[in-house]
Design a protein around this motif. Sequence first.
Motif, short mmCIF file in Angstrom:
data_model
loop_
_atom_site.label_atom_id
_atom_site.label_comp_id
_atom_site.label_asym_id
_atom_site.label_seq_id
_atom_site.Cartn_x
_atom_site.Cartn_y
_atom_site.Cartn_z
N PHE A 24 20.23 7.47 -0.03
CA PHE A 24 20.91 8.65 -0.56
C PHE A 24 21.34 8.45 -2.01
O PHE A 24 21.39 9.41 -2.78
CB PHE A 24 22.09 9.03 0.32
N GLY A 25 21.64 7.22 -2.41
CA GLY A 25 21.94 6.97 -3.81
C GLY A 25 20.73 7.21 -4.71
O GLY A 25 20.83 7.82 -5.77
N MET A 28 19.98 11.00 -4.69
CA MET A 28 21.00 11.69 -5.49
C MET A 28 20.71 11.51 -6.98
O MET A 28 20.77 12.46 -7.76
CB MET A 28 22.38 11.14 -5.14
N THR A 29 20.35 10.31 -7.38
CA THR A 29 20.04 10.03 -8.78
C THR A 29 18.82 10.81 -9.24
O THR A 29 18.82 11.40 -10.32
CB THR A 29 19.81 8.52 -8.97
N PHE A 32 19.62 14.46 -9.54
CA PHE A 32 20.44 14.69 -10.73
C PHE A 32 19.58 14.66 -11.99
O PHE A 32 19.79 15.45 -12.91
CB PHE A 32 21.56 13.65 -10.81
N MET A 57 15.11 10.08 0.54
CA MET A 57 16.00 10.63 1.58
C MET A 57 15.55 10.20 2.97
O MET A 57 16.37 9.87 3.81
CB MET A 57 16.02 12.16 1.51
N TYR A 113 23.01 21.45 -8.06
CA TYR A 113 24.25 20.68 -8.23
C TYR A 113 24.98 20.54 -6.90
O TYR A 113 25.57 19.49 -6.63
CB TYR A 113 25.17 21.35 -9.26
N VAL A 116 23.24 17.80 -4.97
CA VAL A 116 23.65 16.49 -5.48
C VAL A 116 25.06 16.16 -5.00
O VAL A 116 25.35 15.02 -4.61
CB VAL A 116 23.55 16.45 -7.02
N CYS A 118 26.53 17.21 -2.21
CA CYS A 118 26.47 16.87 -0.78
C CYS A 118 25.92 15.46 -0.58
O CYS A 118 26.39 14.72 0.28
CB CYS A 118 25.61 17.88 -0.03
N MET A 119 24.92 15.08 -1.37
CA MET A 119 24.40 13.71 -1.28
C MET A 119 25.42 12.70 -1.73
O MET A 119 25.48 11.59 -1.19
CB MET A 119 23.12 13.59 -2.09
N MET A 120 26.25 13.07 -2.68
CA MET A 120 27.31 12.17 -3.12
C MET A 120 28.32 11.94 -2.00
O MET A 120 28.81 10.82 -1.81
CB MET A 120 27.99 12.72 -4.36
N PHE A 123 26.72 9.54 0.36
CA PHE A 123 26.72 8.22 -0.27
C PHE A 123 28.09 7.55 -0.15
O PHE A 123 28.19 6.38 0.21
CB PHE A 123 26.29 8.35 -1.73
#
Length: 135
Positions: A24-25, A28-29, A32, A57, A113, A116, A118-120, A123
């Motif tokens: 997920f990191g 997410m990156t 972004f 993912m 956004y 991102v 939600c993924m944060m 994470f």
Amino acid sequence: ALFGGFISDHFFRSRRCEVGLISFGGAMTLFFIIVRIGGLLSAAGLTICYFLAYGMMYLSVGPLWCLPAEMVSSEFASRSMGAALLFSGIGGFVMTNLFGIIIQISGAGTGMYSLVGCMMIVFISFFLIRKVYRI
């Protein structure tokens, strides 16, 4: 999912949360990056970024199926896996509609956004679980 299990077993001594952090990191990156400089990338560059983001993912799908059985006793493992399936199904339905409403109100960029964000949250959850959960 198979590659994520291999990484979990051989590099992290069967600890599953680290694979979730990587998965997920990384996604997410990449999402972004797509949001911030997606307009500067070519069509091939965007395709590669989306391909890598979705691949990241799904890296953690296999190892994460083992978490409920390892975190709780065996008598509650089936209940916790059932609850995880129930909430992921509800979340998939609700988030699709919620993202649609957000995009209609504020424009297409806000949906990415929100993705991102939600993924944060996922994470950070993996990071907190990793500190508590050790085999």
